[in-house]
Design a protein around this motif. Structure first.
Motif, PDB file in Angstrom:
ATOM      1  N   LEU A 280       0.857  -1.175   0.000  1.00  0.00           N
ATOM      2  CA  LEU A 280       0.000   0.000   0.000  1.00  0.00           C
ATOM      3  C   LEU A 280       0.900   1.235   0.000  1.00  0.00           C
ATOM      4  CD1 LEU A 280      -2.856   1.241   0.344  1.00  0.00           C
ATOM      5  CD2 LEU A 280      -2.553   1.015   2.808  1.00  0.00           C
ATOM      6  N   TYR A 281       0.528   2.211  -0.786  1.00  0.00           N
ATOM      7  CA  TYR A 281       1.312   3.446  -0.903  1.00  0.00           C
ATOM      8  C   TYR A 281       0.428   4.609  -0.488  1.00  0.00           C
ATOM      9  CZ  TYR A 281       4.408   0.418  -3.487  1.00  0.00           C
ATOM     10  OH  TYR A 281       5.246  -0.612  -3.830  1.00  0.00           O
ATOM     11  N   TRP A 282       0.966   5.528   0.294  1.00  0.00           N
ATOM     12  CA  TRP A 282       0.160   6.671   0.694  1.00  0.00           C
ATOM     13  C   TRP A 282       1.023   7.923   0.844  1.00  0.00           C
ATOM     14  CZ3 TRP A 282       1.300   2.605   4.000  1.00  0.00           C
ATOM     15  CH2 TRP A 282       1.992   2.910   5.166  1.00  0.00           C
ATOM     16  N   GLY A 283       0.374   9.050   0.596  1.00  0.00           N
ATOM     17  CA  GLY A 283       1.011  10.329   0.845  1.00  0.00           C
ATOM     18  C   GLY A 283       0.907  10.630   2.321  1.00  0.00           C
ATOM     19  N   GLY A 284       2.012  11.089   2.950  1.00  0.00           N
ATOM     20  CA  GLY A 284       2.004  11.501   4.348  1.00  0.00           C
ATOM     21  C   GLY A 284       1.920  13.017   4.406  1.00  0.00           C
ATOM     22  N   ALA A 285       0.825  13.506   5.028  1.00  0.00           N
ATOM     23  CA  ALA A 285       0.631  14.950   5.240  1.00  0.00           C
ATOM     24  C   ALA A 285       0.855  15.759   3.957  1.00  0.00           C
ATOM     25  CB  ALA A 285       1.522  15.449   6.378  1.00  0.00           C
ATOM     26  N   ASP A 286       0.452  15.189   2.833  1.00  0.00           N
ATOM     27  CA  ASP A 286       0.564  15.846   1.508  1.00  0.00           C
ATOM     28  C   ASP A 286       1.997  16.292   1.210  1.00  0.00           C
ATOM     29  OD1 ASP A 286      -2.130  15.429   1.195  1.00  0.00           O
ATOM     30  OD2 ASP A 286      -2.663  17.544   0.958  1.00  0.00           O
ATOM     31  N   LYS A 287       2.985  15.570   1.751  1.00  0.00           N
ATOM     32  CA  LYS A 287       4.355  16.043   1.572  1.00  0.00           C
ATOM     33  C   LYS A 287       5.339  14.960   1.154  1.00  0.00           C
ATOM     34  CE  LYS A 287       7.670  19.102   3.573  1.00  0.00           C
ATOM     35  NZ  LYS A 287       8.159  19.771   4.755  1.00  0.00           N
ATOM     36  N   VAL A 288       5.165  13.726   1.636  1.00  0.00           N
ATOM     37  CA  VAL A 288       6.123  12.648   1.354  1.00  0.00           C
ATOM     38  C   VAL A 288       5.359  11.379   0.975  1.00  0.00           C
ATOM     39  CG1 VAL A 288       7.839  13.548   2.987  1.00  0.00           C
ATOM     40  CG2 VAL A 288       6.158  11.861   3.780  1.00  0.00           C
TER      41      VAL A 288
END
Ligand code: BMA
Length: 311
Positions: A280-288
């Motif tokens: 699973l891939y996710w953006g962290g806090a719209d930054k990383v």
């Protein structure tokens, strides 16, 4: 009761702006697919104009990614597309159907946000096909095969007069869509009560299509974005067999809690592996960009055994 559904990769975050050979402010909300035995990631980056473009990175193992020297998609100059992409292209999702990799992305302009559809055979060049929604839509995923002879998509229209919910639509040619129906709504005073949207393109399991979606909860300190799961019937994905009552991932690591937008985990991509796990891939806090693994059967079980109403 199972404690954690998603095991975070110990090397998170897996991709940040420092890894990109050109100047960007963020690396987030990426679609990922396996292609010729390698993992291809299409990621969104804010520029220092505040507008977004889409970059590309590659990996052997699905965790250590190398960005290519040039972006993959920037706002189109083509007259058929430029008017609707002037403010940027965002949040790519990749679905492979019959060997063609389709990319749905959010196109921003003075007219609002709508979904563009593009395709590539090789991740070297990309061809835009059409806009497949009008404004105001910003999350669309395609199912990876035709069902009942039709292409199928999930999306989330914005609405002022009803909770922001997930709809299904069908198409014969990927351009013209119809027979739309609502399939899933937020639940009052639940972790996804404010709005929900499709996240990663659904993956096939024996028991149904597993869809990872995002849900938003409003707090006095702003919104919290988390991820949950739903299971759609294989031959009729408008029917939901269960929606997990609990979230599967919430902002916890420092780079998920603090960033460009605080308290966000947001997915556009998942890769199902042959051993019954998924990445699973996710953006962290719209930054990383971050990654983790989960056991597919455990997510399916959550949908079926600890379920909240779909509608
Ligand atoms: C959504 C989208 C996403 C973003 C999220 C959190 O509405 O804009 O691209 O990750 O908000 O800011």
């Amino acid at each position: 009761m199972k404690k954690e559904f998603v095991t975070r990769y110990e090397g998170n975050p897996i991709l940040t702006k420092d890894d990109i050979p050109y100047k960007v402010e963020t690396v987030h909300n990426a679609g990922v697919v396996k292609f010729n035995g390698r993992y291809i990631m299409l990621f969104r980056s804010h520029l220092d104009t505040g507008r977004s473009i889409i970059g590309i990175a590659e990996s052997e193992d699905g965790f250590k990614f190398q960005a290519r020297p040039e972006p993959f998609m920037v706002p189109s100059k083509d007259v058929a597309f430029c008017e609707y992409e002037e403010y940027g292209v965002e949040d790519p999702r990749i679905t492979t159907i019959e060997g063609v990799h389709y990319i749905t992305y959010s196109a921003y302009s003075a007219h609002g946000v709508r979904i563009g559809l593009a395709k590539t055979d090789d991740f070297e060049s990309v061809e835009r096909i059409a806009f497949i929604t009008q404004a105001d839509y910003r999350n669309t995923v395609l199912f990876p095969e035709k069902i009942g002879g039709k292409y199928v998509k999930l999306d989330r229209p914005n609405s002022e007069i009803s909770p922001w919910s997930i709809w299904i639509s069908y198409s014969s040619d990927l351009r013209h869509w119809g027979d739309s129906k609502i399939v899933m709504k937020p639940v009052t005073y639940h972790w996804d009560m404010m709005k929900i949207g499709p996240g990663a393109p659904p993956i096939r399991t024996d028991k149904g299509w597993l869809s990872i979606y995002h849900g938003v909860f409003p707090t006095m300190d702003g919104c919290v974005y988390r991820l949950g799961v739903a299971l759609h019937k294989l031959d009729d994905p408008a029917q939901i067999l269960g929606v997990g009552n609990r979230w599967i991932l919430q902002p916890e690591d420092d780079w998920e809690v603090v960033g460009y937008v605080h308290n966000v985990v947001f997915t556009c991509g998942v890769v199902a592996e042959e051993d019954g796990t998924l990445k699973l891939y996710w953006g962290g806090a719209d930054k990383v960009m971050c990654a983790g693994t989960a056991v597919i059967d455990e997510l399916v079980e959550l949908c079926l055994t600890d379920s909240r109403p779909a509608i």
